[in-house]
Design an enzyme around this catalytic site. Structure first.
Site, PDB file in Angstrom:
ATOM      1  CB  THR A   1      39.380  54.843  50.381  1.00  0.00           C
ATOM      2  OG1 THR A   1      39.421  54.854  48.942  1.00  0.00           O
ATOM      3  CG2 THR A   1      39.615  56.251  50.901  1.00  0.00           C
TER       4      THR A   1
ATOM      5  CB  CYS B   1      47.152  37.938  46.453  1.00  0.00           C
ATOM      6  SG  CYS B   1      45.776  37.958  45.303  1.00  0.00           S
TER       7      CYS B   1
ATOM      8  CD  GLN C   1      42.762  33.427  43.670  1.00  0.00           C
ATOM      9  OE1 GLN C   1      43.230  32.775  42.750  1.00  0.00           O
ATOM     10  NE2 GLN C   1      42.707  34.740  43.626  1.00  0.00           N
TER      11      GLN C   1
ATOM     12  CB  SER D   1      39.444  40.214  51.031  1.00  0.00           C
ATOM     13  OG  SER D   1      40.350  39.136  51.013  1.00  0.00           O
TER      14      SER D   1
ATOM     15  CE  LYS E   1      45.949  39.299  36.922  1.00  0.00           C
ATOM     16  NZ  LYS E   1      44.932  39.762  37.897  1.00  0.00           N
TER      17      LYS E   1
ATOM     18  CG  HIS F   1      43.882  34.231  48.143  1.00  0.00           C
ATOM     19  ND1 HIS F   1      42.658  34.784  48.453  1.00  0.00           N
ATOM     20  CD2 HIS F   1      44.365  34.946  47.089  1.00  0.00           C
ATOM     21  CE1 HIS F   1      42.412  35.790  47.621  1.00  0.00           C
ATOM     22  NE2 HIS F   1      43.436  35.915  46.797  1.00  0.00           N
TER      23      HIS F   1
ATOM     24  CG  ASN G   1      43.460  37.656  50.175  1.00  0.00           C
ATOM     25  OD1 ASN G   1      43.093  37.120  51.234  1.00  0.00           O
ATOM     26  ND2 ASN G   1      42.696  38.487  49.498  1.00  0.00           N
TER      27      ASN G   1
END
Ligand code: NAP
Ligand code: 3JM
Length: 347
Positions: free
Chosen positions: A21, A140, A167, A170, A224, A253, A326
Protein backbone atom coordinates in the site's frame (compact mmCIF):
# COMPACT_ATOMS: atom_id res chain seq x y z
CA UNK A 1 12.51 -27.47 7.68
CA UNK A 2 14.39 -24.78 5.76
CA UNK A 3 13.47 -24.44 2.09
CA UNK A 4 16.16 -21.81 1.42
CA UNK A 5 17.30 -21.95 -2.21
CA UNK A 6 14.52 -24.35 -3.24
CA UNK A 7 12.86 -22.16 -5.88
CA UNK A 8 12.69 -23.97 -9.25
CA UNK A 9 11.86 -22.67 -12.71
CA UNK A 10 8.13 -22.67 -13.53
CA UNK A 11 5.74 -21.06 -15.99
CA UNK A 12 4.17 -18.75 -13.41
CA UNK A 13 5.18 -17.67 -9.93
CA UNK A 14 3.42 -16.77 -6.69
CA UNK A 15 4.57 -13.24 -5.88
CA UNK A 16 4.13 -11.33 -2.61
CA UNK A 17 4.58 -7.58 -2.14
CA UNK A 18 5.36 -6.53 1.43
CA UNK A 19 4.42 -2.85 1.84
CA UNK A 20 1.99 -3.07 -1.10
CA UNK A 21 0.00 0.00 0.00
CA UNK A 22 3.05 2.31 0.10
CA UNK A 23 4.53 4.65 -2.51
CA UNK A 24 6.89 1.91 -3.77
CA UNK A 25 4.50 -1.03 -3.29
CA UNK A 26 1.73 0.59 -5.34
CA UNK A 27 4.11 1.12 -8.25
CA UNK A 28 5.41 -2.45 -7.92
CA UNK A 29 1.88 -3.69 -8.61
CA UNK A 30 1.68 -1.43 -11.69
CA UNK A 31 5.12 -2.42 -12.99
CA UNK A 32 4.43 -6.17 -12.58
CA UNK A 33 1.26 -5.70 -14.63
CA UNK A 34 2.85 -3.47 -17.30
CA UNK A 35 5.78 -5.84 -17.84
CA UNK A 36 3.50 -8.86 -17.82
CA UNK A 37 5.52 -10.66 -15.18
CA UNK A 38 4.43 -14.34 -15.15
CA UNK A 39 2.31 -14.36 -11.99
CA UNK A 40 0.13 -17.23 -10.79
CA UNK A 41 -1.03 -15.49 -7.59
CA UNK A 42 -0.25 -12.00 -6.30
CA UNK A 43 -0.33 -11.55 -2.53
CA UNK A 44 -0.49 -8.02 -1.13
CA UNK A 45 0.82 -7.50 2.40
CA UNK A 46 0.83 -4.44 4.67
CA UNK A 47 0.02 -3.50 8.27
CA UNK A 48 -3.32 -3.78 10.14
CA UNK A 49 -3.91 -0.15 9.09
CA UNK A 50 -4.62 -1.41 5.57
CA UNK A 51 -7.01 -4.18 6.51
CA UNK A 52 -10.12 -3.88 4.33
CA UNK A 53 -8.33 -2.10 1.48
CA UNK A 54 -7.54 -3.61 -1.89
CA UNK A 55 -5.49 -2.84 -5.01
CA UNK A 56 -6.34 -3.46 -8.65
CA UNK A 57 -4.18 -5.95 -10.57
CA UNK A 58 -5.06 -7.17 -14.09
CA UNK A 59 -8.59 -5.82 -13.72
CA UNK A 60 -9.30 -7.54 -10.38
CA UNK A 61 -9.38 -6.08 -6.87
CA UNK A 62 -6.93 -7.97 -4.65
CA UNK A 63 -7.50 -7.59 -0.89
CA UNK A 64 -4.56 -6.47 1.24
CA UNK A 65 -3.59 -8.97 3.94
CA UNK A 66 -1.84 -8.29 7.23
CA UNK A 67 1.81 -9.37 7.24
CA UNK A 68 2.75 -12.10 9.70
CA UNK A 69 5.26 -14.94 9.89
CA UNK A 70 2.90 -17.32 8.04
CA UNK A 71 2.46 -14.96 5.08
CA UNK A 72 5.10 -16.66 2.92
CA UNK A 73 3.84 -20.25 2.62
CA UNK A 74 3.76 -21.04 -1.12
CA UNK A 75 5.32 -17.69 -2.09
CA UNK A 76 8.08 -17.94 -4.75
CA UNK A 77 9.23 -14.32 -4.96
CA UNK A 78 8.76 -11.72 -2.21
CA UNK A 79 9.29 -8.05 -2.99
CA UNK A 80 9.88 -6.11 0.24
CA UNK A 81 9.39 -2.36 0.68
CA UNK A 82 8.00 -1.72 4.14
CA UNK A 83 11.13 -0.30 5.80
CA UNK A 84 14.31 -1.80 7.20
CA UNK A 85 12.89 -3.13 10.46
CA UNK A 86 10.21 -5.15 8.66
CA UNK A 87 12.80 -6.55 6.23
CA UNK A 88 15.21 -7.47 9.03
CA UNK A 89 12.47 -9.42 10.75
CA UNK A 90 10.51 -10.96 7.87
CA UNK A 91 12.94 -11.32 4.92
CA UNK A 92 14.78 -14.27 6.58
CA UNK A 93 11.38 -15.86 7.36
CA UNK A 94 10.33 -15.52 3.71
CA UNK A 95 13.67 -16.98 2.53
CA UNK A 96 13.39 -19.94 4.95
CA UNK A 97 9.90 -20.59 3.57
CA UNK A 98 11.46 -20.98 0.09
CA UNK A 99 10.86 -17.55 -1.44
CA UNK A 100 13.58 -15.48 -3.09
CA UNK A 101 13.40 -12.07 -1.43
CA UNK A 102 14.11 -8.91 -3.41
CA UNK A 103 14.55 -6.31 -0.70
CA UNK A 104 14.18 -2.59 -1.34
CA UNK A 105 15.42 -1.43 2.06
CA UNK A 106 18.94 -0.79 3.32
CA UNK A 107 18.69 -3.74 5.77
CA UNK A 108 20.80 -6.27 3.84
CA UNK A 109 22.51 -4.22 1.12
CA UNK A 110 25.99 -4.35 2.61
CA UNK A 111 25.75 -7.98 3.80
CA UNK A 112 28.69 -9.74 2.08
CA UNK A 113 26.53 -12.74 1.07
CA UNK A 114 23.65 -10.64 -0.32
CA UNK A 115 23.97 -9.54 -3.95
CA UNK A 116 23.29 -5.81 -4.51
CA UNK A 117 22.03 -5.52 -8.05
CA UNK A 118 21.39 -3.00 -10.80
CA UNK A 119 20.58 -5.03 -13.94
CA UNK A 120 22.39 -2.63 -16.33
CA UNK A 121 25.55 -2.82 -14.20
CA UNK A 122 26.03 -6.16 -12.40
CA UNK A 123 23.26 -8.62 -13.38
CA UNK A 124 25.59 -11.60 -12.86
CA UNK A 125 25.68 -10.94 -9.10
CA UNK A 126 22.14 -12.40 -8.97
CA UNK A 127 23.77 -15.85 -9.21
CA UNK A 128 24.60 -15.55 -5.48
CA UNK A 129 20.96 -15.33 -4.41
CA UNK A 130 20.86 -18.86 -2.97
CA UNK A 131 23.25 -18.21 -0.08
CA UNK A 132 20.85 -16.04 1.96
CA UNK A 133 17.79 -16.20 -0.30
CA UNK A 134 17.90 -12.41 -0.46
CA UNK A 135 18.83 -10.01 -3.27
CA UNK A 136 19.10 -6.34 -2.33
CA UNK A 137 17.89 -3.44 -4.43
CA UNK A 138 20.18 -0.42 -3.98
CA UNK A 139 19.13 3.03 -2.78
CA UNK A 140 17.30 5.09 -5.41
CA UNK A 141 20.05 7.74 -5.62
CA UNK A 142 22.73 5.07 -6.10
CA UNK A 143 20.79 3.22 -8.81
CA UNK A 144 20.41 6.16 -11.18
CA UNK A 145 24.01 7.29 -10.65
CA UNK A 146 25.60 3.89 -11.35
CA UNK A 147 23.47 3.32 -14.47
CA UNK A 148 24.83 6.61 -15.86
CA UNK A 149 28.41 5.93 -14.72
CA UNK A 150 28.70 2.31 -15.92
CA UNK A 151 29.82 3.12 -19.51
CA UNK A 152 32.24 5.75 -18.18
CA UNK A 153 33.75 3.31 -15.69
CA UNK A 154 34.09 0.59 -18.35
CA UNK A 155 35.86 2.99 -20.73
CA UNK A 156 38.05 5.05 -18.42
CA UNK A 157 38.04 3.58 -14.85
CA UNK A 158 36.45 5.91 -12.33
CA UNK A 159 38.82 7.34 -9.72
CA UNK A 160 36.56 9.70 -7.75
CA UNK A 161 32.92 10.80 -7.72
CA UNK A 162 31.58 14.00 -6.13
CA UNK A 163 27.79 13.89 -6.15
CA UNK A 164 25.11 16.27 -4.87
CA UNK A 165 21.51 15.09 -4.98
CA UNK A 166 18.21 16.96 -5.27
CA UNK A 167 15.79 14.32 -3.98
CA UNK A 168 12.00 14.30 -4.30
CA UNK A 169 9.68 13.89 -1.32
CA UNK A 170 8.29 10.63 -2.80
CA UNK A 171 11.57 9.02 -1.68
CA UNK A 172 10.37 9.42 1.91
CA UNK A 173 6.99 7.76 1.28
CA UNK A 174 3.38 8.72 0.75
CA UNK A 175 3.01 10.80 3.90
CA UNK A 176 6.05 12.88 2.96
CA UNK A 177 4.49 13.77 -0.41
CA UNK A 178 1.28 14.75 1.42
CA UNK A 179 3.35 16.93 3.77
CA UNK A 180 4.84 18.91 0.86
CA UNK A 181 1.37 19.45 -0.60
CA UNK A 182 -0.17 20.42 2.76
CA UNK A 183 2.62 22.89 3.54
CA UNK A 184 2.52 24.46 0.07
CA UNK A 185 -1.26 24.91 0.27
CA UNK A 186 -1.01 26.32 3.81
CA UNK A 187 1.71 28.81 2.86
CA UNK A 188 -0.25 30.05 -0.15
CA UNK A 189 -3.51 30.42 1.75
CA UNK A 190 -2.47 31.60 5.21
CA UNK A 191 -2.94 28.22 6.98
CA UNK A 192 -0.65 26.48 9.48
CA UNK A 193 2.35 24.48 8.26
CA UNK A 194 2.34 20.94 9.70
CA UNK A 195 5.75 19.25 10.17
CA UNK A 196 5.79 15.47 10.71
CA UNK A 197 8.01 13.61 8.24
CA UNK A 198 10.73 16.23 7.78
CA UNK A 199 12.66 18.01 10.55
CA UNK A 200 12.01 21.42 8.91
CA UNK A 201 9.52 22.95 6.49
CA UNK A 202 10.11 21.32 3.09
CA UNK A 203 7.84 23.62 1.04
CA UNK A 204 9.88 26.45 -0.57
CA UNK A 205 13.02 25.04 1.07
CA UNK A 206 15.98 22.61 0.63
CA UNK A 207 17.04 20.31 3.46
CA UNK A 208 20.63 18.95 3.44
CA UNK A 209 19.50 16.06 5.60
CA UNK A 210 18.18 12.67 4.40
CA UNK A 211 18.05 9.75 6.84
CA UNK A 212 20.02 10.07 10.10
CA UNK A 213 23.33 11.81 10.82
CA UNK A 214 26.32 9.53 11.50
CA UNK A 215 29.45 10.10 13.60
CA UNK A 216 31.50 11.12 10.54
CA UNK A 217 29.21 14.12 9.86
CA UNK A 218 27.65 12.52 6.78
CA UNK A 219 24.05 11.29 6.68
CA UNK A 220 23.23 7.60 6.31
CA UNK A 221 21.75 8.35 2.87
CA UNK A 222 25.10 9.85 1.78
CA UNK A 223 27.05 6.85 3.07
CA UNK A 224 24.65 4.49 1.26
CA UNK A 225 25.74 6.14 -2.01
CA UNK A 226 29.44 5.76 -1.07
CA UNK A 227 29.32 2.11 0.02
CA UNK A 228 26.73 0.80 -2.44
CA UNK A 229 28.59 2.30 -5.44
CA UNK A 230 31.79 0.44 -4.49
CA UNK A 231 29.88 -2.83 -3.95
CA UNK A 232 27.91 -2.65 -7.23
CA UNK A 233 31.05 -1.87 -9.29
CA UNK A 234 32.95 -4.41 -7.15
CA UNK A 235 35.72 -1.84 -6.85
CA UNK A 236 36.82 -0.43 -3.50
CA UNK A 237 39.30 1.88 -5.19
CA UNK A 238 36.50 4.22 -6.38
CA UNK A 239 36.35 7.24 -4.06
CA UNK A 240 32.90 8.73 -3.54
CA UNK A 241 31.72 11.75 -1.58
CA UNK A 242 28.04 12.70 -1.48
CA UNK A 243 25.76 15.48 -0.26
CA UNK A 244 22.09 14.43 -0.27
CA UNK A 245 19.47 17.16 -0.29
CA UNK A 246 15.67 16.92 -0.05
CA UNK A 247 13.98 19.45 -2.33
CA UNK A 248 10.31 20.45 -2.66
CA UNK A 249 9.67 18.20 -5.67
CA UNK A 250 7.05 15.43 -5.58
CA UNK A 251 8.72 12.85 -7.83
CA UNK A 252 12.07 12.35 -9.58
CA UNK A 253 15.55 12.64 -8.12
CA UNK A 254 18.14 14.89 -9.82
CA UNK A 255 21.91 14.61 -9.30
CA UNK A 256 24.91 16.74 -10.12
CA UNK A 257 27.72 14.23 -10.67
CA UNK A 258 31.40 15.21 -11.00
CA UNK A 259 33.46 12.20 -12.05
CA UNK A 260 37.23 11.92 -12.32
CA UNK A 261 38.64 9.07 -14.41
CA UNK A 262 42.03 7.37 -14.60
CA UNK A 263 42.11 7.53 -18.41
CA UNK A 264 41.07 10.59 -20.36
CA UNK A 265 37.48 10.45 -21.61
CA UNK A 266 36.22 13.64 -23.22
CA UNK A 267 32.66 14.90 -22.83
CA UNK A 268 32.10 14.12 -26.50
CA UNK A 269 33.27 10.52 -26.08
CA UNK A 270 31.21 10.14 -22.89
CA UNK A 271 28.10 11.40 -24.71
CA UNK A 272 28.61 8.82 -27.48
CA UNK A 273 28.96 6.00 -24.92
CA UNK A 274 25.95 7.19 -22.94
CA UNK A 275 23.82 7.32 -26.11
CA UNK A 276 24.40 3.55 -26.53
CA UNK A 277 24.20 2.59 -22.85
CA UNK A 278 21.32 0.35 -21.72
CA UNK A 279 18.70 2.10 -19.60
CA UNK A 280 20.12 5.56 -20.37
CA UNK A 281 18.59 8.37 -22.41
CA UNK A 282 20.74 11.36 -23.25
CA UNK A 283 18.88 14.70 -23.27
CA UNK A 284 21.55 17.27 -23.90
CA UNK A 285 20.75 20.12 -26.31
CA UNK A 286 21.50 23.26 -24.37
CA UNK A 287 21.01 25.38 -27.47
CA UNK A 288 17.31 24.45 -27.19
CA UNK A 289 17.27 24.55 -23.35
CA UNK A 290 17.00 20.75 -23.33
CA UNK A 291 18.27 18.84 -20.32
CA UNK A 292 16.64 16.26 -18.01
CA UNK A 293 13.94 17.60 -15.70
CA UNK A 294 12.35 15.73 -12.79
CA UNK A 295 8.88 16.66 -14.04
CA UNK A 296 9.52 15.01 -17.42
CA UNK A 297 11.21 11.90 -16.01
CA UNK A 298 8.39 10.84 -13.70
CA UNK A 299 6.59 7.67 -14.87
CA UNK A 300 9.50 6.70 -17.11
CA UNK A 301 11.99 3.91 -16.53
CA UNK A 302 15.14 5.35 -18.06
CA UNK A 303 17.93 7.24 -16.39
CA UNK A 304 18.17 10.62 -18.16
CA UNK A 305 21.57 12.28 -18.58
CA UNK A 306 22.34 15.80 -19.74
CA UNK A 307 24.67 18.81 -19.21
CA UNK A 308 27.53 16.46 -20.18
CA UNK A 309 30.66 18.61 -20.13
CA UNK A 310 34.37 18.56 -19.40
CA UNK A 311 35.21 19.92 -15.97
CA UNK A 312 37.43 22.82 -16.99
CA UNK A 313 38.98 23.07 -13.52
CA UNK A 314 40.63 19.63 -13.58
CA UNK A 315 42.00 17.08 -16.11
CA UNK A 316 40.19 13.75 -16.79
CA UNK A 317 36.99 15.00 -15.15
CA UNK A 318 33.39 15.27 -16.37
CA UNK A 319 30.22 16.89 -15.09
CA UNK A 320 26.81 15.25 -15.62
CA UNK A 321 23.21 15.98 -14.63
CA UNK A 322 21.40 12.70 -13.95
CA UNK A 323 17.63 12.44 -13.40
CA UNK A 324 15.32 9.47 -12.91
CA UNK A 325 11.98 8.47 -11.37
CA UNK A 326 13.11 7.36 -7.91
CA UNK A 327 10.04 5.19 -7.35
CA UNK A 328 10.28 3.42 -10.73
CA UNK A 329 13.95 2.84 -11.73
CA UNK A 330 15.01 3.85 -8.20
CA UNK A 331 12.88 1.13 -6.60
CA UNK A 332 9.97 -0.77 -8.23
CA UNK A 333 11.23 -1.18 -11.81
CA UNK A 334 14.73 -2.14 -10.70
CA UNK A 335 13.26 -4.79 -8.36
CA UNK A 336 11.02 -6.25 -11.08
CA UNK A 337 13.94 -6.27 -13.56
CA UNK A 338 15.94 -8.26 -10.99
CA UNK A 339 13.03 -10.71 -10.69
CA UNK A 340 12.91 -11.06 -14.50
CA UNK A 341 16.61 -11.92 -14.71
CA UNK A 342 16.31 -14.24 -11.71
CA UNK A 343 13.60 -16.38 -13.37
CA UNK A 344 15.24 -16.22 -16.82
CA UNK A 345 18.85 -17.01 -15.91
CA UNK A 346 19.22 -18.15 -12.33
CA UNK A 347 16.67 -20.86 -11.49
P1 NAP B 1 5.42 4.32 2.46
O1 NAP B 1 4.70 5.00 1.36
O2 NAP B 1 5.44 4.97 3.80
O3 NAP B 1 4.83 2.83 2.61
C1 NAP B 1 5.23 1.97 3.63
C2 NAP B 1 4.62 0.60 3.41
O4 NAP B 1 5.09 -0.28 4.42
C3 NAP B 1 3.10 0.59 3.50
O5 NAP B 1 2.58 -0.38 2.63
C4 NAP B 1 2.88 0.19 4.93
O6 NAP B 1 1.63 -0.42 5.16
C5 NAP B 1 3.97 -0.86 5.10
N1 NAP B 1 4.24 -1.07 6.51
C6 NAP B 1 4.66 -0.18 7.41
N2 NAP B 1 4.75 -0.76 8.64
C7 NAP B 1 4.36 -2.04 8.48
C8 NAP B 1 4.20 -3.15 9.36
N3 NAP B 1 4.46 -3.03 10.66
N4 NAP B 1 3.77 -4.33 8.86
C9 NAP B 1 3.49 -4.45 7.53
N5 NAP B 1 3.61 -3.43 6.66
C10 NAP B 1 4.05 -2.25 7.11
O7 NAP B 1 6.95 4.07 2.11
P2 NAP B 1 7.62 3.78 0.69
O8 NAP B 1 8.12 5.05 0.12
O9 NAP B 1 6.75 2.93 -0.15
O10 NAP B 1 8.92 3.00 1.13
C11 NAP B 1 8.87 1.77 1.79
C12 NAP B 1 10.29 1.30 2.04
O11 NAP B 1 10.91 0.99 0.81
C13 NAP B 1 11.19 2.36 2.69
O12 NAP B 1 11.06 2.36 4.07
C14 NAP B 1 12.53 1.99 2.19
O13 NAP B 1 13.16 1.07 3.06
C15 NAP B 1 12.24 1.36 0.86
N6 NAP B 1 12.51 2.29 -0.23
C16 NAP B 1 13.50 1.97 -1.04
C17 NAP B 1 13.82 2.78 -2.08
C18 NAP B 1 14.97 2.42 -2.92
O14 NAP B 1 15.69 3.28 -3.24
N7 NAP B 1 15.22 1.19 -3.24
C19 NAP B 1 13.12 3.93 -2.35
C20 NAP B 1 12.08 4.25 -1.51
C21 NAP B 1 11.80 3.42 -0.44
P3 NAP B 1 0.36 0.46 5.70
O15 NAP B 1 -0.16 1.19 4.51
O16 NAP B 1 -0.57 -0.62 6.16
O17 NAP B 1 0.87 1.34 6.76
C1 3JM C 1 14.62 4.96 1.44
O1 3JM C 1 13.77 1.64 7.70
C2 3JM C 1 13.19 2.66 7.38
O2 3JM C 1 12.59 3.37 8.18
C3 3JM C 1 13.24 3.08 5.94
C4 3JM C 1 14.28 4.08 5.63
C5 3JM C 1 14.40 4.34 4.14
C6 3JM C 1 15.34 3.68 3.36
C7 3JM C 1 16.14 2.56 3.94
O3 3JM C 1 17.12 2.82 4.66
O4 3JM C 1 15.80 1.42 3.64
C8 3JM C 1 13.55 5.29 3.56
C9 3JM C 1 13.67 5.57 2.20
C10 3JM C 1 15.46 4.00 2.01
C11 3JM C 1 16.48 3.34 1.16
O5 3JM C 1 16.16 2.98 0.02
O6 3JM C 1 17.64 3.24 1.57
Amino acid sequence: MSRLGDLMKKDKYNVAIVGATGAVGNVMVEVLEERNFPIEKLKLLASERSLGSSLKFRGKEIPVEVLDSNSFQGVDIALFSAGGTISERFAPIAAEAGAVVIDNTSAFRMHPEVPLVVPEVNPDAIANHKVQGIIANPNCSTIQMVVALKPIHDAAQIKRIVVSTYQATSGAGKRAMDELIQQTRALLSGGDVVKQKFPHQIAFNCLPHIDVFLDNGYTKEEMKMVQETKKIFDDDSIKVTATCVRVPVLGGHSESVNVETVKLLTAREARELLEKAPGVKVLDNVEHNEYPLALDCVNKDEVFVGRIRDDDSQANTLNLWVVSDNIRKGAATNAVQIAEILIRDHL
